[in-house]
Design a protein around this motif. Structure first.
Motif, short mmCIF file in Angstrom:
data_model
loop_
_atom_site.label_atom_id
_atom_site.label_comp_id
_atom_site.label_asym_id
_atom_site.label_seq_id
_atom_site.Cartn_x
_atom_site.Cartn_y
_atom_site.Cartn_z
N LEU A 57 12.84 33.21 18.59
CA LEU A 57 14.18 32.89 18.82
C LEU A 57 14.02 32.48 17.27
O LEU A 57 12.89 32.65 16.13
N GLU A 91 18.97 33.08 17.13
CA GLU A 91 20.18 32.10 18.44
C GLU A 91 19.90 30.58 18.38
O GLU A 91 21.02 30.40 18.67
N VAL A 98 23.81 29.05 18.98
CA VAL A 98 24.43 27.53 18.66
C VAL A 98 23.81 27.70 17.36
O VAL A 98 22.43 27.91 16.75
N PRO A 143 16.55 19.18 21.03
CA PRO A 143 16.60 19.14 22.15
C PRO A 143 16.85 20.74 22.90
O PRO A 143 17.18 20.77 23.93
N LEU A 144 17.29 21.62 21.50
CA LEU A 144 17.52 22.91 21.70
C LEU A 144 16.83 24.12 21.66
O LEU A 144 16.63 24.82 21.64
N LEU A 145 15.36 23.04 21.34
CA LEU A 145 14.39 23.92 21.02
C LEU A 145 13.34 24.40 22.20
O LEU A 145 13.05 23.24 22.98
N PRO A 194 7.91 21.14 22.73
CA PRO A 194 7.82 19.32 23.66
C PRO A 194 8.07 19.36 21.76
O PRO A 194 8.36 18.89 21.20
#
Lengths: 558, 194
Positions: B3, B70, B92, B150-152, B155
């Protein structure tokens, strides 16, 4: 797309346990500081300079707990000499600076290679390839070689820690200073660092023989010969050290990496058709025997090093070689700037992935003075004072936040070369007939290197005007304290012999620009030396102080 | 997995803080982390970026290669566009649309937003009003962390925990403020996601 992880990432199971007690995520600079404490260093000295600043900053901040003496000094030369004194009485000591700072400390640095170093002396020099915050990209490995002292070059934050630890022992073993060469991306990159046991501090005990520290010609000849004689032993140490590693491989090509260039190689290795033979060099003098061994039987070698083509030149020489040497001088990599993964891909002939572009012309966003910065008012005053002259003024600038006065909208300063140069350059320009000649210099830079050229100007009552911008802090590197409190600046300048009628201390203020401009104009009309100290606190420093005070009042940390 | 995130913004906006929080979340998740920062002169109101590299294997280069990140996580829309060449084809852009105008030739904002809208994948959130709503104009960096969350591959509670831990020393009020900023950013990000 639905919610969740990025599709191009392999999702990691959320059940994966978190690792308790993680090692700290340290800047390379912080790793060096921690290692100095753990190696039993008694003292550390330095002058702030990006990207080295956080080393001593960390040691100053933690001095209460570590008991280590950590002092910001007036300049790199005074810092180095203090380190030398600590070594002389057997203490382990660290001295830190940026690459151009080593130029300032060059005299004690080169000469200290000859004395019989007693307590381990580690010189940490942070190079700035790519010139993110510097005026050049000189490579300190060259200067270590010049002084004939060992040099260690870490590739990771962990190595920065481990090498610093070892550097103290090495310095004591070979009785020479050891230079630890860092680069920006390592100084200002964070990674986990695992520390090892803390060593006790060596007891303070004086060296045995004053002749080993007194570089009179007779002693110096003997000590220089001893330094030269020790070189083969140092080279043998380098070749057997864990910081140099040879990975053999069949095939016609080889790669040499130094320092963080090894990380770029690791990045592309999986994409190479076959693994090349590889020598990594993290310690100097250059491991010539291993270099020869690597190159035996290969057709070409690619040299990846951050900074100057140091090893590349050593291999290339001027005679034709049986091995094709690829690197910065052959055009396979750019000579200027830092290494990038993209440049390394090019050197290996690897393709690049497609790139998106904005489809819009993007403006540059250079750094600029903070909103309301007092320097901006000073520049307005200088511009105003210089209006309507029938001669061509020269405004020599210096190094600090205020160097931005060379850029629009100020466009006032006409030079920036090295610390303190503004005053000497204004004098030279004046001597050569330029009128009016002005020097603009910050308070910390003035203390660093501005005082001696000012004395030259006093000696000749040179027709020039010096404007000292006194914001009471070393602002650019993060508000370190200046070597002297601001109240001492005026008596200091007066003490050099500047005529009291032409020495002024004034407050800078947005509403007082006209007044300051009139004063500057009056003093440039005076056919001799004038000094104007324009004082006003750095706004950022004031803001930080207010924030800290508020946090203290609320019971938290700033 | 890897990432690579390019964090971007203007000096003083809190890019380094955002990078530090994200890096901590990464390593608590068991990833190897390399976090590059920019210090010194460029922090003075200039364009700044931080290269954050995380992987479940050793990380190589200290820098992200072009065409391979990423994510671009930006606190300013023009700065998001500046680092586009570093984004992978499937990456993104998560950015604030609140402009930071400290230069004379700042482009027309509609043109900037149009360029962002034309990207294959983007999440554009007007972070400044949300930061003020949370209680501090300085919390736009945490708003944007929320928008990116929300894109990682972590949690959410882990990331929230890192935000709380990061600001804990500054007192409870600051922690609460930043947790509000995170939640507001997350909701806005989910709504803006395309």
């Amino acid at each position: 797309m639905t919610q969740g992880v990025l599709p191009d990432l392999v999702p990691t199971p959320a059940t994966r346990p978190e690792r308790p007690g993680l090692p700290p995520l340290l800047l390379g600079d912080e790793a060096v500081a921690l290692a100095a404490v753990h190696a039993g260093a008694s003292a550390a000295y330095g002058y702030p300079g990006t990207p080295s600043t956080e080393i001593l900053e960390t040691l100053v901040r933690t001095a209460g707990e570590t008991g280590l003496t950590a002092h910001w000094c007036t300049n790199e030369k005074t810092a180095y000499e203090q380190a030398l004194g600590a070594s002389m009485v057997g203490a382990r000591v660290l001295v830190t600076m940026k690459h151009v700072g080593l130029n300032v400390a060059m005299d004690p640095f080169v000469n200290s290679a000859l004395v019989n170093i007693h307590g381990g002396l580690v010189v940490v020099v942070a190079d700035d390839p790519g010139m993110h915050s510097s005026q050049n990209e000189q490579d300190s490995r060259v200067l270590a070689d010049f002084a004939r002292v060992p040099c260690l070059e870490p590739a990771t934050q962990q190595e920065a820690y481990d090498m610093t630890r070892e550097a103290f022992a090495l310095s004591e073993r070979f009785r020479v200073p050891v230079l630890l060469r860092l680069v920006t991306r390592l100084c200002h990159g964070r990674a986990e660092v695992v520390a090892s046991d803390r060593e006790p501090r060596p007891e303070v005990r004086k060296f045995g023989d004053a002749r080993d520290w007194t570089l009179l010609p007779g002693n110096a000849r003997r000590l220089w010969q001893a330094l030269l004689d020790a070189q083969p032993e140092v080279a043998r140490w380098v070749e057997s050290s864990p910081w140099v590693s040879l990975t053999r491989a069949p095939g016609p090509s080889a790669v040499i990496t130094t320092g963080i260039a090894r990380n770029h190689l690791a990045e592309v290795l999986p994409e190479l058709p076959s693994r090349p033979a590889h020598l990594h060099v993290g310690a100097y003098p250059a491991p010539d025997a291993l270099l020869r061994e690597l190159l035996r039987g290969v057709e070409s070698v690619l040299v990846l090093e951050e900074g100057y083509p140091f090893l590349e030149r050593r291999l290339r020489g001027i005679l034709p070689t049986p091995v094709e040497v690829r690197g910065k001088e052959s055009g396979h990599l750019p000579l200027a700037g830092e290494l990038t993964p993209d440049a390394v891909r090019d050197a290996f002939g690897l393709p690049h992935p497609p790139e998106l572009t904005a489809g819009l012309r993007l403006p540059m966003r250079p750094p600029q003075l903070c909103q309301g910065c007092p320097h901006a008012d000073a520049f307005s005053a200088v511009r105003q004072a210089l209006q309507g002259l029938d001669t061509e003024p020269v405004v020599a600038g210096d190094i600090g936040c205020y160097t931005l006065g060379a850029l629009p909208p100020h466009s006032t300063l006409e030079s920036c070369v090295c610390m303190g140069a503004s005053i000497g350059m204004a004098k030279g320009a004046s001597d050569a007939g330029a009128r009016p000649a002005l020097a603009v210099i910050g308070d910390s830079t003035f203390l660093h290197s501005g005082l001696t050229p000012l004395i030259d100007a006093v000696a000749h009552d040179t027709d020039m005007t010096v404007l000292v911008l006194d914001n009471g802090t070393v602002a650019m590197t993060g508000q370190q304290p200046t070597a002297l409190p601001r109240s001492r600046l005026e008596p200091l300048i007066r003490g050099t012999g500047v005529h009291p009628d032409h020495l002024h201390v004034v407050r800078t203020h947005p509403r007082k620009v006209d007044e300051l401009a009139a004063l500057i104009r009056r003093e440039i009309d005076h056919p001799g030396l004038s000094v104007i100290v324009a004082t006003r606190e750095c706004l950022e420093a004031v803001r930080h102080e207010k924030k800290a005070a508020k946090a203290r009042a609320e019971g938290g940390e700033p | 997995m890897k990432l690579d995130v390019v964090l971007a913004g203007v000096g003083g906006q809190g890019v380094l803080t955002a990078a530090a929080i994200l890096a901590e979340a990464g390593r608590r998740h068991g990833l190897t982390v390399k976090q590059g920062e920019v210090h010194g002169m460029s922090q003075r109101g200039g364009a700044v970026n931080a290269n954050l590299r995380m992987a479940d294997a050793p990380v190589g280069s200290d820098l992200i290669a072009r065409g391979s990140a990423e994510m671009i996580l930006s606190l300013e829309p023009v700065e998001a566009l500046r680092w586009l060449p570093y984004l992978s084809a499937t990456g993104v852009v998560v950015t604030s649309s609140s402009p930071f105008r400290n230069i004379v030739d700042y482009p027309e904002l509609p043109d900037v937003l149009e360029a962002l809208a034309g990207l294959p994948r983007s999440v554009v959130v007007d972070a400044d009003p949300l930061a003020r709503e949370a209680g501090s104009g300085h919390a736009n960096n945490v708003v944007m962390l929320g928008a990116a969350s929300p894109l990682l591959p972590f949690p959410e509670e882990a990331l929230v925990g890192c935000v709380a831990d990061f600001f804990a020393a500054k007192g409870e009020k600051v922690v609460e403020l930043n947790l509000r900023a995170f939640a507001l950013g997350k909701a806005a990000g989910a709504a803006a996601h395309r």
